[in-house]
Design a protein around this motif. Structure first.
Motif, PDB file in Angstrom:
ATOM      1  N   ARG A 193      30.845  55.575  42.037  1.00  0.00           N
ATOM      2  CA  ARG A 193      29.734  55.860  41.124  1.00  0.00           C
ATOM      3  C   ARG A 193      30.175  55.968  39.679  1.00  0.00           C
ATOM      4  O   ARG A 193      29.451  55.589  38.776  1.00  0.00           O
ATOM      5  N   PHE A 194      31.345  56.531  39.471  1.00  0.00           N
ATOM      6  CA  PHE A 194      31.821  56.697  38.101  1.00  0.00           C
ATOM      7  C   PHE A 194      32.710  55.556  37.649  1.00  0.00           C
ATOM      8  O   PHE A 194      33.229  55.582  36.539  1.00  0.00           O
ATOM      9  N   ALA A 195      32.901  54.547  38.487  1.00  0.00           N
ATOM     10  CA  ALA A 195      33.675  53.356  38.141  1.00  0.00           C
ATOM     11  C   ALA A 195      34.960  53.730  37.404  1.00  0.00           C
ATOM     12  O   ALA A 195      35.146  53.428  36.232  1.00  0.00           O
ATOM     13  N   ALA A 196      35.836  54.403  38.120  1.00  0.00           N
ATOM     14  CA  ALA A 196      37.069  54.929  37.532  1.00  0.00           C
ATOM     15  C   ALA A 196      37.910  53.844  36.863  1.00  0.00           C
ATOM     16  O   ALA A 196      38.637  54.118  35.919  1.00  0.00           O
ATOM     17  N   GLY A 197      37.806  52.626  37.316  1.00  0.00           N
ATOM     18  CA  GLY A 197      38.606  51.549  36.733  1.00  0.00           C
ATOM     19  C   GLY A 197      37.891  50.822  35.614  1.00  0.00           C
ATOM     20  O   GLY A 197      38.303  49.752  35.197  1.00  0.00           O
ATOM     21  N   SER A 198      36.815  51.399  35.105  1.00  0.00           N
ATOM     22  CA  SER A 198      36.043  50.715  34.064  1.00  0.00           C
ATOM     23  C   SER A 198      36.750  50.789  32.717  1.00  0.00           C
ATOM     24  O   SER A 198      37.867  51.261  32.590  1.00  0.00           O
ATOM     25  N   VAL A 199      36.054  50.349  31.707  1.00  0.00           N
ATOM     26  CA  VAL A 199      36.623  50.312  30.365  1.00  0.00           C
ATOM     27  C   VAL A 199      36.739  51.694  29.727  1.00  0.00           C
ATOM     28  O   VAL A 199      37.369  51.836  28.686  1.00  0.00           O
ATOM     29  N   LEU A 200      36.141  52.712  30.350  1.00  0.00           N
ATOM     30  CA  LEU A 200      36.245  54.065  29.802  1.00  0.00           C
ATOM     31  C   LEU A 200      37.642  54.630  30.031  1.00  0.00           C
ATOM     32  O   LEU A 200      38.216  54.481  31.101  1.00  0.00           O
ATOM     33  N   LYS A 201      38.143  55.293  29.034  1.00  0.00           N
ATOM     34  CA  LYS A 201      39.418  55.998  29.178  1.00  0.00           C
ATOM     35  C   LYS A 201      39.125  57.365  29.780  1.00  0.00           C
ATOM     36  O   LYS A 201      38.021  57.898  29.585  1.00  0.00           O
ATOM     37  N   PRO A 202      40.059  57.965  30.495  1.00  0.00           N
ATOM     38  CA  PRO A 202      39.816  59.276  31.102  1.00  0.00           C
ATOM     39  C   PRO A 202      39.297  60.316  30.110  1.00  0.00           C
ATOM     40  O   PRO A 202      38.435  61.124  30.441  1.00  0.00           O
ATOM     41  N   GLU A 203      39.797  60.286  28.882  1.00  0.00           N
ATOM     42  CA  GLU A 203      39.349  61.271  27.893  1.00  0.00           C
ATOM     43  C   GLU A 203      37.901  61.028  27.437  1.00  0.00           C
ATOM     44  O   GLU A 203      37.277  61.914  26.847  1.00  0.00           O
ATOM     45  N   ASP A 204      37.343  59.853  27.744  1.00  0.00           N
ATOM     46  CA  ASP A 204      35.952  59.568  27.395  1.00  0.00           C
ATOM     47  C   ASP A 204      34.968  60.136  28.424  1.00  0.00           C
ATOM     48  O   ASP A 204      33.773  60.234  28.139  1.00  0.00           O
ATOM     49  N   LEU A 205      35.467  60.473  29.605  1.00  0.00           N
ATOM     50  CA  LEU A 205      34.607  61.002  30.663  1.00  0.00           C
ATOM     51  C   LEU A 205      34.268  62.464  30.398  1.00  0.00           C
ATOM     52  O   LEU A 205      35.021  63.182  29.732  1.00  0.00           O
ATOM     53  N   ASP A 206      33.160  62.918  30.946  1.00  0.00           N
ATOM     54  CA  ASP A 206      32.793  64.327  30.890  1.00  0.00           C
ATOM     55  C   ASP A 206      33.920  65.150  31.523  1.00  0.00           C
ATOM     56  O   ASP A 206      34.513  64.722  32.527  1.00  0.00           O
ATOM     57  N   PRO A 207      34.240  66.326  30.987  1.00  0.00           N
ATOM     58  CA  PRO A 207      35.336  67.130  31.541  1.00  0.00           C
ATOM     59  C   PRO A 207      35.176  67.432  33.037  1.00  0.00           C
ATOM     60  O   PRO A 207      36.157  67.435  33.785  1.00  0.00           O
ATOM     61  N   GLY A 208      33.945  67.654  33.491  1.00  0.00           N
ATOM     62  CA  GLY A 208      33.709  67.915  34.908  1.00  0.00           C
ATOM     63  C   GLY A 208      34.001  66.702  35.773  1.00  0.00           C
ATOM     64  O   GLY A 208      34.595  66.812  36.846  1.00  0.00           O
ATOM     65  N   VAL A 209      33.598  65.538  35.305  1.00  0.00           N
ATOM     66  CA  VAL A 209      33.865  64.297  36.038  1.00  0.00           C
ATOM     67  C   VAL A 209      35.368  64.045  36.075  1.00  0.00           C
ATOM     68  O   VAL A 209      35.929  63.700  37.112  1.00  0.00           O
ATOM     69  N   ARG A 210      36.021  64.254  34.959  1.00  0.00           N
ATOM     70  CA  ARG A 210      37.474  64.068  34.887  1.00  0.00           C
ATOM     71  C   ARG A 210      38.180  65.007  35.875  1.00  0.00           C
ATOM     72  O   ARG A 210      39.059  64.592  36.623  1.00  0.00           O
ATOM     73  N   GLN A 211      37.751  66.272  35.910  1.00  0.00           N
ATOM     74  CA  GLN A 211      38.355  67.233  36.843  1.00  0.00           C
ATOM     75  C   GLN A 211      38.121  66.804  38.288  1.00  0.00           C
ATOM     76  O   GLN A 211      39.010  66.909  39.118  1.00  0.00           O
ATOM     77  N   CYS A 212      36.934  66.300  38.575  1.00  0.00           N
ATOM     78  CA  CYS A 212      36.624  65.827  39.922  1.00  0.00           C
ATOM     79  C   CYS A 212      37.545  64.685  40.322  1.00  0.00           C
ATOM     80  O   CYS A 212      38.127  64.690  41.404  1.00  0.00           O
ATOM     81  N   LEU A 213      37.681  63.695  39.442  1.00  0.00           N
ATOM     82  CA  LEU A 213      38.453  62.507  39.786  1.00  0.00           C
ATOM     83  C   LEU A 213      39.933  62.812  40.011  1.00  0.00           C
ATOM     84  O   LEU A 213      40.571  62.157  40.835  1.00  0.00           O
TER      85      LEU A 213
END
Length: 177
Positions: free
Chosen positions: A68-88
């Motif tokens: 759902r969050f397409a971890a391999g997308s063009v977004l860098k980890p620091e661009d993700l919401d802190p909660g989503v980053r913690q989840c991943l």
């Protein structure tokens, strides 16, 4: 008088997920009460969002969330919401509740006789729908997302110029076999 009384004899249908929300606004208010990094799983259960008792709640796994969050997308980890980053980064200790609620009524309107004889069927469809995502790491809520349709209103019209004879064309091939 007879025509007015007959229209009330037309069928109607209601589709709703069994949950205490009576409106889109109620659902929005409840989801907004969930505070990331403060609310806990017990708070969700107290709100009626217990997947063991509420059929509108689906448990998503960590791998479901990766998709759902397409971890391999063009977004860098620091661009993700802190909660989503913690989840991943939490792996299997991250789960989520996917909440889907739909309340829709289908009311047949129009002429009782035209409807009953299958010449013209008109249906008024109205209601609302909600979908929400609540992400948890262990028992702590780390992220929420809310969406849906605050207003559903459609009109469906089916015309059959041959009325009750319209179905013959569909039944003939079955009879020939």
């Amino acid at each position: 008088l007879l025509a007015a009384g007959c229209s009330s004899m037309l069928p109607d249908t209601r589709t709703e997920t069994q949950i205490t929300w009576t409106s889109y606004e109620d659902a929005r208010a409840d989801i907004d009460r969930i505070v990331p990094f403060k609310s806990r799983k017990d708070d969700l259960i107290a709100m009626g969002l217990d997947p063991a008792k509420n059929s509108s709640v689906t448990i998503l796994t960590w791998s479901d969330l990766l998709q759902r969050f397409a971890a391999g997308s063009v977004l860098k980890p620091e661009d993700l919401d802190p909660g989503v980053r913690q989840c991943l980064v939490s792996g299997k200790s991250c789960t989520a509740y996917w909440i889907v609620v739909r309340k829709v009524e289908r009311e047949r309107i129009g002429s009782f006789w035209l409807d009953s004889l299958n010449f013209r069927r008109e249906t008024d469809i109205h209601g609302w729908s909600v979908n929400a995502l609540v992400v948890l790491v262990d028992d702590l809520v780390v992220y929420t997302l809310f969406g849906g349709q605050p207003k559903i209103h459609e009109r469906e019209l089916v015309r059959n110029p041959l009325g009750p004879l319209q179905m013959w064309g569909e039944q003939v091939p079955a009879m020939v076999k």
